[in-house]
Design a protein around this motif. Structure first.
Motif, PDB file in Angstrom:
ATOM      1  N   ALA A   5     -64.053 126.046  35.713  1.00 25.83           N
ATOM      2  CA  ALA A   5     -65.055 126.939  35.137  1.00 25.83           C
ATOM      3  C   ALA A   5     -66.411 126.237  35.033  1.00 25.83           C
ATOM      4  O   ALA A   5     -67.448 126.822  35.354  1.00 25.83           O
ATOM      5  N   GLY A   6     -66.399 124.988  34.590  1.00 33.28           N
ATOM      6  CA  GLY A   6     -67.644 124.231  34.498  1.00 33.28           C
ATOM      7  C   GLY A   6     -68.292 124.018  35.854  1.00 33.28           C
ATOM      8  O   GLY A   6     -69.504 124.154  36.002  1.00 33.28           O
ATOM      9  N   LYS A  10     -69.672 128.653  34.897  1.00 33.12           N
ATOM     10  CA  LYS A  10     -69.261 129.671  33.927  1.00 33.12           C
ATOM     11  C   LYS A  10     -69.326 129.089  32.522  1.00 33.12           C
ATOM     12  O   LYS A  10     -69.084 127.904  32.323  1.00 33.12           O
ATOM     13  N   PRO A  11     -69.622 129.906  31.526  1.00 32.35           N
ATOM     14  CA  PRO A  11     -69.585 129.405  30.155  1.00 32.35           C
ATOM     15  C   PRO A  11     -68.160 129.007  29.786  1.00 32.35           C
ATOM     16  O   PRO A  11     -67.225 129.761  30.039  1.00 32.35           O
ATOM     17  N   VAL A  12     -68.003 127.811  29.247  1.00 31.76           N
ATOM     18  CA  VAL A  12     -66.670 127.335  28.872  1.00 31.76           C
ATOM     19  C   VAL A  12     -66.787 126.453  27.636  1.00 31.76           C
ATOM     20  O   VAL A  12     -67.748 125.710  27.487  1.00 31.76           O
ATOM     21  N   TRP A  13     -65.838 126.603  26.746  1.00 35.54           N
ATOM     22  CA  TRP A  13     -65.769 125.770  25.551  1.00 35.54           C
ATOM     23  C   TRP A  13     -64.536 124.899  25.668  1.00 35.54           C
ATOM     24  O   TRP A  13     -63.457 125.368  25.990  1.00 35.54           O
ATOM     25  N   THR A  31     -72.324 118.229  27.876  1.00 34.12           N
ATOM     26  CA  THR A  31     -71.988 117.205  28.853  1.00 34.12           C
ATOM     27  C   THR A  31     -72.906 117.342  30.067  1.00 34.12           C
ATOM     28  O   THR A  31     -73.176 118.471  30.502  1.00 34.12           O
ATOM     29  N   PRO A  32     -73.407 116.244  30.588  1.00 35.64           N
ATOM     30  CA  PRO A  32     -74.270 116.339  31.769  1.00 35.64           C
ATOM     31  C   PRO A  32     -73.496 116.780  33.016  1.00 35.64           C
ATOM     32  O   PRO A  32     -74.093 117.253  33.970  1.00 35.64           O
ATOM     33  N   ARG A  38     -69.587 123.700  26.454  1.00 39.11           N
ATOM     34  CA  ARG A  38     -69.818 123.280  25.063  1.00 39.11           C
ATOM     35  C   ARG A  38     -68.569 122.538  24.595  1.00 39.11           C
ATOM     36  O   ARG A  38     -67.451 123.017  24.770  1.00 39.11           O
ATOM     37  N   LEU A  39     -68.775 121.381  23.995  1.00 39.06           N
ATOM     38  CA  LEU A  39     -67.663 120.554  23.532  1.00 39.06           C
ATOM     39  C   LEU A  39     -67.481 120.681  22.025  1.00 39.06           C
ATOM     40  O   LEU A  39     -68.447 120.629  21.267  1.00 39.06           O
TER      41      LEU A  39
END
Length: 70
Positions: A5-6, A10-13, A31-32, A38-39
């Motif tokens: 996803a990243g 795509k938006p991913v948590w 994260t770069p 988002r972590l």
């Protein structure tokens, strides 16, 4: 799935344990490697409840602003 996803933008948590892999860096919520990720980290080892509470709050805030009615 999170890496895919990243990589697709795509938006991913991502929920991370207290002592996670070095690639997720330290003391960051981003994260770069994946700008859309988002972590969320445990504040203490084994404390998944407070982590899930923070994720729940973030979801509520996201949907409150996204579906705000005039």
């Amino acid at each position: 799935m999170a890496h895919l996803a990243g990589a697709m933008g795509k938006p991913v948590w991502m929920l991370l344990c207290h002592r996670c892999d070095w690639r997720w860096m330290c003391d960051r919520e981003d994260t770069p490697w994946y700008p859309t990720m988002r972590l969320f980290r445990q504040s203490r080892s084994g404390d998944w409840k407070s982590l899930c509470d923070r994720v729940s709050l973030a979801l509520q805030q996201r949907f409150k602003t996204r579906f705000k009615t005039p």
